[in-house]
Scaffold this active site. Structure first.
Site, PDB file in Angstrom:
ATOM      1  N   LYS A 151       0.826  -1.230   0.000  1.00 56.59           N
ATOM      2  CA  LYS A 151       0.000   0.000   0.000  1.00 56.59           C
ATOM      3  C   LYS A 151       0.845   1.259   0.000  1.00 56.59           C
ATOM      4  O   LYS A 151       0.418   2.296  -0.539  1.00 56.59           O
ATOM      5  CB  LYS A 151      -0.982   0.020   1.173  1.00 56.59           C
ATOM      6  N   GLY A 159      -5.837  -6.445   4.902  1.00 54.08           N
ATOM      7  CA  GLY A 159      -5.363  -7.837   4.813  1.00 54.08           C
ATOM      8  C   GLY A 159      -6.357  -8.785   4.168  1.00 54.08           C
ATOM      9  O   GLY A 159      -6.725  -8.609   3.007  1.00 54.08           O
ATOM     10  N   LYS A 216      -3.724   3.317   3.170  1.00 52.56           N
ATOM     11  CA  LYS A 216      -4.930   2.513   2.899  1.00 52.56           C
ATOM     12  C   LYS A 216      -6.140   3.425   2.716  1.00 52.56           C
ATOM     13  O   LYS A 216      -7.007   3.168   1.876  1.00 52.56           O
ATOM     14  CB  LYS A 216      -5.164   1.536   4.053  1.00 52.56           C
TER      15      LYS A 216
HETATM   16  N1  LIG Z   1       2.545  -8.578   7.284  1.00 49.52           N
HETATM   17  C1  LIG Z   1       1.297  -8.212   7.102  1.00 49.52           C
HETATM   18  O1  LIG Z   1       0.423  -8.461   7.940  1.00 49.52           O
HETATM   19  C2  LIG Z   1       0.894  -7.502   5.856  1.00 49.52           C
HETATM   20  C3  LIG Z   1       1.824  -7.054   4.950  1.00 49.52           C
HETATM   21  N2  LIG Z   1       1.417  -6.390   3.820  1.00 49.52           N
HETATM   22  C4  LIG Z   1       2.383  -5.910   2.865  1.00 49.52           C
HETATM   23  O2  LIG Z   1       3.006  -7.027   2.250  1.00 49.52           O
HETATM   24  C5  LIG Z   1       4.356  -6.722   1.920  1.00 49.52           C
HETATM   25  C6  LIG Z   1       5.268  -7.728   2.593  1.00 49.52           C
HETATM   26  O3  LIG Z   1       5.058  -7.676   3.994  1.00 49.52           O
HETATM   27  P1  LIG Z   1       5.767  -8.728   4.969  1.00 49.52           P
HETATM   28  O4  LIG Z   1       5.797 -10.063   4.325  1.00 49.52           O
HETATM   29  O5  LIG Z   1       5.141  -8.563   6.287  1.00 49.52           O
HETATM   30  O6  LIG Z   1       7.229  -8.113   5.010  1.00 49.52           O
HETATM   31  P2  LIG Z   1       8.601  -8.816   5.438  1.00 49.52           P
HETATM   32  O7  LIG Z   1       9.532  -7.737   5.824  1.00 49.52           O
HETATM   33  O8  LIG Z   1       8.333  -9.951   6.371  1.00 49.52           O
HETATM   34  O9  LIG Z   1       9.048  -9.483   4.044  1.00 49.52           O
HETATM   35  C7  LIG Z   1       9.672  -8.784   2.995  1.00 49.52           C
HETATM   36  C8  LIG Z   1      10.782  -9.658   2.494  1.00 49.52           C
HETATM   37  O10 LIG Z   1      11.342  -9.084   1.334  1.00 49.52           O
HETATM   38  C9  LIG Z   1      12.742  -9.262   1.399  1.00 49.52           C
HETATM   39  N3  LIG Z   1      13.413  -8.301   0.523  1.00 49.52           N
HETATM   40  C10 LIG Z   1      13.794  -7.048   0.776  1.00 49.52           C
HETATM   41  N4  LIG Z   1      14.378  -6.501  -0.303  1.00 49.52           N
HETATM   42  C11 LIG Z   1      14.342  -7.431  -1.269  1.00 49.52           C
HETATM   43  C12 LIG Z   1      14.778  -7.468  -2.610  1.00 49.52           C
HETATM   44  N5  LIG Z   1      15.374  -6.427  -3.186  1.00 49.52           N
HETATM   45  N6  LIG Z   1      14.577  -8.605  -3.332  1.00 49.52           N
HETATM   46  C13 LIG Z   1      13.976  -9.672  -2.781  1.00 49.52           C
HETATM   47  N7  LIG Z   1      13.540  -9.702  -1.483  1.00 49.52           N
HETATM   48  C14 LIG Z   1      13.717  -8.594  -0.762  1.00 49.52           C
HETATM   49  C15 LIG Z   1      13.088  -9.097   2.866  1.00 49.52           C
HETATM   50  O11 LIG Z   1      14.338  -9.694   3.156  1.00 49.52           O
HETATM   51  C16 LIG Z   1      11.910  -9.820   3.527  1.00 49.52           C
HETATM   52  O12 LIG Z   1      12.182 -11.198   3.682  1.00 49.52           O
HETATM   53  C17 LIG Z   1       4.578  -5.276   2.393  1.00 49.52           C
HETATM   54  O13 LIG Z   1       4.330  -4.419   1.293  1.00 49.52           O
HETATM   55  C18 LIG Z   1       3.507  -5.083   3.454  1.00 49.52           C
HETATM   56  O14 LIG Z   1       3.116  -3.741   3.571  1.00 49.52           O
HETATM   57  C19 LIG Z   1       0.097  -6.177   3.532  1.00 49.52           C
HETATM   58  C20 LIG Z   1      -0.867  -6.605   4.391  1.00 49.52           C
HETATM   59  C21 LIG Z   1      -0.545  -7.288   5.631  1.00 49.52           C
HETATM   60  N1  LIG Z   2       1.339  -3.490   9.204  1.00 48.21           N
HETATM   61  C1  LIG Z   2       0.025  -3.653   8.692  1.00 48.21           C
HETATM   62  C2  LIG Z   2      -0.072  -4.915   7.915  1.00 48.21           C
HETATM   63  C3  LIG Z   2      -1.242  -4.965   7.074  1.00 48.21           C
HETATM   64  O1  LIG Z   2      -1.511  -4.136   6.222  1.00 48.21           O
HETATM   65  C4  LIG Z   2      -0.972  -3.702   9.842  1.00 48.21           C
HETATM   66  O2  LIG Z   2      -0.530  -3.763  10.989  1.00 48.21           O
HETATM   67  O3  LIG Z   2      -2.180  -3.652   9.581  1.00 48.21           O
HETATM   68 NA    NA Z   3      -8.181  -6.822   1.749  1.00 50.99          NA
END
Ligand SMILES: NC(=O)C1=CN([C@@H]2O[C@H](COP(=O)(O)OP(=O)(O)OC[C@H]3O[C@@H](n4cnc5c(N)ncnc54)[C@H](O)[C@@H]3O)[C@@H](O)[C@H]2O)C=CC1
Ligand SMILES: N[C@@H](CC=O)C(=O)O
Ligand code: NA
Length: 434
Positions: free
Chosen positions: A102, A131, A202
């Site tokens: 987002k 989410g 969002k």
């Molecule tokens: N965790 C959650 O509850 C939610 C997350 N999101 C979104 O989803 C996306 C991912 O979130 P998460 O999985 O929680 O983040 P995270 O930080 O756990 O995972 C991101 C991964 O990408 C890797 N990474 C960083 N730079 C990279 C590159 N250049 N090439 C390949 N990999 C790379 C990191 O090492 C990490 O493992 C974000 O945009 C977040 O805003 C959306 C809704 C909910």
């Molecule tokens: N960091 C975000 C993840 C989902 O968008 C949250 O806490 O809601």
């Molecule tokens: Na959603």
């Protein structure tokens, strides 16, 4: 044909998406009309520890090569760059993109939409707002024939988790934030959560879709929760209120009477009876008001690896099906429904609340407990009060069972009714949601 899927990022959400793609490949192929092939996962370090066990050879550090060979690119790296560059490259090449990013979308939606149009590709991002909750597709499609006037919701799981912990257990802000990070709710930099920036992104996306416009992030008024103290939370409680971080987008007028759209994120006091006050932990909920539909509420898990992966996969299947249909030159077969095996009421899993009028004498409870145990049913609570209906020498017993098979619960009641000490079974009502 095979739909080639490239995954960028393998953190909280990416690892769960990879798990679903690998574990559920047969079911997904049936729904898409063609197999989804996970061609690789771009990561920074292929040897890093992951939440999910995945074959070593699936990882690559060459994101560009992966993007260039894909039909669908799933971006779950987060942040503006290099995620933005990968997404734009994919779209311009004609590969569709699914993302939960987002922050990037709120900053660059018009350009990315233009890139998708230029490449004849789709850009879907249900995971980016609230989410697992299906909210963008309902706004974009189900409510397309209505006129939305207001969207108001809890759209950040981390801050709701923190505020809820402060409210219910008196937890300290820092400890609650550390728990939210450990549980995979928080952004890589949790400042985005606690300062309200994540909710603001969002809110901008919700406003853009709800009001068929482009609402710039810079026009969202944003206040986070860092100034909320334990005293504020306690004072709210004293007043019968609760503090929630709300994102609000609504149509309104300015002081000159000219129409416009107000979008804001700030901590807000809500009466405890308000439906949003009951949204606990990392759950999210979004209220939508529309001219004809009236009020709608969408509720569910707003953060966390597996719930967010569910929203990602919904978009992937939708795009995959479009691709498979195009490749087939018209339509792909509908998935064949699996045969269903109806279970009768006797096999329903439920729990019972019973009210009994019994003789107020020793040994009654033991007799009832004996029957219950014989049927393999277990009691959650049993409360005894004086009985007005049963007359003198009677007691009213209220029993709530644990969940059991209906047949066993019904047989238990039938046997209890036969006991001489039981004057009447005055009510049996099933209980859900315990
Ligand atoms: N965790 C959650 O509850 C939610 C997350 N999101 C979104 O989803 C996306 C991912 O979130 P998460 O999985 O929680 O983040 P995270 O930080 O756990 O995972 C991101 C991964 O990408 C890797 N990474 C960083 N730079 C990279 C590159 N250049 N090439 C390949 N990999 C790379 C990191 O090492 C990490 O493992 C974000 O945009 C977040 O805003 C959306 C809704 C909910
Ligand atoms: N960091 C975000 C993840 C989902 O968008 C949250 O806490 O809601
Ligand atoms: Na959603």
């Amino acid at each position: 044909m095979t739909v080639k899927v490239a995954l960028l990022g393998c953190g909280n959400v990416g690892s769960q998406v990879a798990r679903i793609l690998l574990e559920q490949s047969d079911e997904l192929a049936a729904r898409v009309g063609a197999p989804l092939e996970l061609t690789g996962i771009a990561v920074r370090n292929p040897d890093a520890a992951r939440d999910v066990e995945l074959p070593r050879e699936i990882f690559t550090t060459d994101a560009h090569a992966l993007v260039d060979g894909a039909d669908i690119v799933i971006e779950l790296i987060g942040g503006l760059e290099p995620a933005g560059e990968y997404i734009e490259r994919a779209l311009r090449r004609g590969a569709s993109v699914v993302t939960g990013n987002k922050a990037l979308l709120a900053a660059r939606l018009p350009e990315l939409t233009e890139a998708a149009e230029a490449g004849g590709a789709q850009l879907l991002y249900e995971a980016a707002v609230a989410g697992a909750i299906p909210i963008l597709r309902p706004i974009r499609e189900s409510l397309a024939g209505d006129d939305i006037t207001k969207v108001m919701g809890i759209v950040n799981g981390t801050t709701n988790y923190i505020l809820d912990a402060m409210d219910t257990s008196g937890a300290q802000f820092d400890q609650a934030l550390a728990d939210a990070q450990r549980l995979g709710y928080a952004e890589a930099d949790p400042t985005a959560d606690v300062e309200g920036h994540d909710a603001a992104a969002k809110a901008a996306l919700l406003a853009s879709l709800a009001f068929h416009t482009t609402f710039a992030l810079e026009n969202v008024h944003c206040e986070g929760i860092t100034s909320i103290s334990a005293e504020d939370v306690a004072a709210a409680e004293d007043a019968g209120m609760v503090i929630k971080l709300l994102a609000i987008a609504e149509r309104g007028t300015d002081s000159a009477g000219d129409e416009g759209i107000s979008v804001r994120v700030h901590p807000t006091l809500l009466p405890r009876e308000h439906p949003l006050a009951a949204v606990r932990g990392a759950f999210n909920a979004v209220f939508v008001e529309a001219e004809n539909a009236g009020e709608l509420m969408f509720y569910g898990q707003g953060a966390g690896g597996a719930p967010t992966a569910s929203a990602v996969m919904g978009d992937v299947v939708s795009i995959g099906r479009t691709r498979a249909t195009q490749a087939a030159g018209g339509s792909v077969a509908e998935p064949q429904p699996r045969p269903s095996r109806p279970l009768g009421i006797a096999d329903a899993a439920t729990s019972y609340a019973l009210s009994l009028d019994v003789s107020d004498e020793t040994g009654v409870l033991a007799e009832i407990a004996g029957i219950v145990a014989r049927h393999g049913v277990s009691i959650e609570t049993m409360r005894q009060t004086a009985s007005a209906e049963g007359g003198a020498g009677s007691a009213r017993l209220r029993i709530i069972t644990h969940v059991g098979r209906e047949a066993a619960l019904a047989a238990t009641v039938a046997d209890i009714e036969q006991l001489p000490v039981v004057k009447a079974v005055s009510s049996v009502v099933r209980v859900e949601g315990k």
